[in-house]
Scaffold this motif. Structure first.
Motif, PDB file in Angstrom:
ATOM      1  N   LEU A  58      -9.575   6.401   8.376  1.00 51.98           N
ATOM      2  CA  LEU A  58     -10.339   5.926   7.228  1.00 51.98           C
ATOM      3  C   LEU A  58     -11.112   7.073   6.588  1.00 51.98           C
ATOM      4  O   LEU A  58     -11.120   7.221   5.362  1.00 51.98           O
ATOM      5  CB  LEU A  58     -11.306   4.818   7.656  1.00 51.98           C
ATOM      6  CG  LEU A  58     -12.239   4.289   6.564  1.00 51.98           C
ATOM      7  CD1 LEU A  58     -11.434   3.679   5.413  1.00 51.98           C
ATOM      8  CD2 LEU A  58     -13.198   3.259   7.145  1.00 51.98           C
ATOM      9  N   ASN A  59     -11.747   7.894   7.401  1.00 46.65           N
ATOM     10  CA  ASN A  59     -12.497   9.029   6.868  1.00 46.65           C
ATOM     11  C   ASN A  59     -11.581   9.956   6.078  1.00 46.65           C
ATOM     12  O   ASN A  59     -11.928  10.416   4.994  1.00 46.65           O
ATOM     13  CB  ASN A  59     -13.190   9.791   7.992  1.00 46.65           C
ATOM     14  CG  ASN A  59     -14.111  10.860   7.450  1.00 46.65           C
ATOM     15  OD1 ASN A  59     -15.173  10.563   6.934  1.00 46.65           O
ATOM     16  ND2 ASN A  59     -13.684  12.107   7.547  1.00 46.65           N
ATOM     17  N   ASP A  79     -20.320   1.036   4.647  1.00 45.02           N
ATOM     18  CA  ASP A  79     -20.358   0.202   5.840  1.00 45.02           C
ATOM     19  C   ASP A  79     -19.477  -1.038   5.658  1.00 45.02           C
ATOM     20  O   ASP A  79     -18.694  -1.389   6.544  1.00 45.02           O
ATOM     21  CB  ASP A  79     -21.796  -0.199   6.149  1.00 45.02           C
ATOM     22  CG  ASP A  79     -21.910  -0.968   7.447  1.00 45.02           C
ATOM     23  OD1 ASP A  79     -21.606  -0.384   8.502  1.00 45.02           O
ATOM     24  OD2 ASP A  79     -22.301  -2.146   7.407  1.00 45.02           O
ATOM     25  N   LEU A  96     -19.569   5.669   8.664  1.00 41.02           N
ATOM     26  CA  LEU A  96     -18.456   4.729   8.810  1.00 41.02           C
ATOM     27  C   LEU A  96     -18.401   4.084  10.193  1.00 41.02           C
ATOM     28  O   LEU A  96     -17.903   2.970  10.345  1.00 41.02           O
ATOM     29  CB  LEU A  96     -17.130   5.449   8.536  1.00 41.02           C
ATOM     30  CG  LEU A  96     -16.923   5.993   7.128  1.00 41.02           C
ATOM     31  CD1 LEU A  96     -15.677   6.866   7.083  1.00 41.02           C
ATOM     32  CD2 LEU A  96     -16.821   4.868   6.123  1.00 41.02           C
ATOM     33  N   THR A  97     -18.910   4.774  11.203  1.00 39.60           N
ATOM     34  CA  THR A  97     -18.791   4.311  12.589  1.00 39.60           C
ATOM     35  C   THR A  97     -19.335   2.907  12.831  1.00 39.60           C
ATOM     36  O   THR A  97     -18.628   2.078  13.421  1.00 39.60           O
ATOM     37  CB  THR A  97     -19.454   5.315  13.550  1.00 39.60           C
ATOM     38  OG1 THR A  97     -18.811   6.576  13.398  1.00 39.60           O
ATOM     39  CG2 THR A  97     -19.358   4.863  14.987  1.00 39.60           C
ATOM     40  N   VAL A 151     -16.901   0.176  11.382  1.00 42.57           N
ATOM     41  CA  VAL A 151     -15.629   0.095  12.104  1.00 42.57           C
ATOM     42  C   VAL A 151     -15.859  -0.558  13.467  1.00 42.57           C
ATOM     43  O   VAL A 151     -15.108  -1.443  13.885  1.00 42.57           O
ATOM     44  CB  VAL A 151     -14.990   1.503  12.253  1.00 42.57           C
ATOM     45  CG1 VAL A 151     -13.828   1.473  13.223  1.00 42.57           C
ATOM     46  CG2 VAL A 151     -14.536   2.016  10.899  1.00 42.57           C
ATOM     47  N   LEU A 183     -11.115   5.244  12.740  1.00 39.92           N
ATOM     48  CA  LEU A 183     -12.244   5.841  12.043  1.00 39.92           C
ATOM     49  C   LEU A 183     -11.845   7.161  11.380  1.00 39.92           C
ATOM     50  O   LEU A 183     -12.156   7.409  10.212  1.00 39.92           O
ATOM     51  CB  LEU A 183     -13.381   6.060  13.039  1.00 39.92           C
ATOM     52  CG  LEU A 183     -14.703   6.553  12.525  1.00 39.92           C
ATOM     53  CD1 LEU A 183     -15.294   5.582  11.527  1.00 39.92           C
ATOM     54  CD2 LEU A 183     -15.665   6.747  13.683  1.00 39.92           C
ATOM     55  N   ALA A 220     -15.823   0.044   5.706  1.00 40.09           N
ATOM     56  CA  ALA A 220     -15.403   0.371   7.070  1.00 40.09           C
ATOM     57  C   ALA A 220     -15.160  -0.905   7.869  1.00 40.09           C
ATOM     58  O   ALA A 220     -14.182  -1.005   8.616  1.00 40.09           O
ATOM     59  CB  ALA A 220     -16.458   1.241   7.749  1.00 40.09           C
TER      60      ALA A 220
END
Length: 144
Positions: free
Chosen positions: A107-108, A38, A122-123, A126, A104, A41
């Protein structure tokens, strides 16, 4: 004598490295890992959206008074507003939401390649990063 000094330095350096490795914290649970994801992100979103607030104001024509509507558009789709300025801000938020989803996915992919199972973790980071940049409340400094 030289060999003794070299051996002492080597042993001292080796001891230093071992102590460093012992002092480095390791994740103790999945929750710690989720928190770290988290934070990563959030930092990624904040640093990758440098200048976003100015772009929204100057290029997209959304004044700061409509940022809450823009953020609503970032999070959801389909709402209608009676005034044109709010509708414009909401639609720009929809477009920024698409950009956020691309960030997102990027990054993933950088972290987990083709494994999409981490997107949900991650959402929130971000999204918070984007919203904090838009509102001028980011907790990271862009200064080097």
């Amino acid at each position: 004598m030289k060999k003794t000094r070299i051996l002492q330095r080597y042993c001292t350096n080796l001891l230093f490295v071992v102590l460093l490795l012992l002092c480095v914290p390791t994740p103790t649970s999945a929750q710690t890992t989720d928190k770290e994801l988290d934070e990563l992100a959030y930092a990624f979103a904040v640093t990758s959206s440098k200048g976003l607030r100015e772009y929204i104001i100057n290029q997209l024509g959304v004044p700061p008074t409509h940022f809450n509507t823009l953020v609503r558009g970032l999070r959801e789709k389909g709402a209608k507003f009676p005034d044109a300025a709010s509708q414009h801000a909401y639609q720009q938020g929809n477009l920024l939401g698409e950009s956020m989803r691309q960030t997102l996915n990027s990054l993933n992919y950088r972290l987990f390649e083709d494994d999409k199972s981490h997107i949900d973790k991650l959402t929130p980071g971000v999204q918070r990063g984007y919203i904090d940049v838009i509102k001028g409340q980011q907790k990271l400094s862009f200064e080097a």
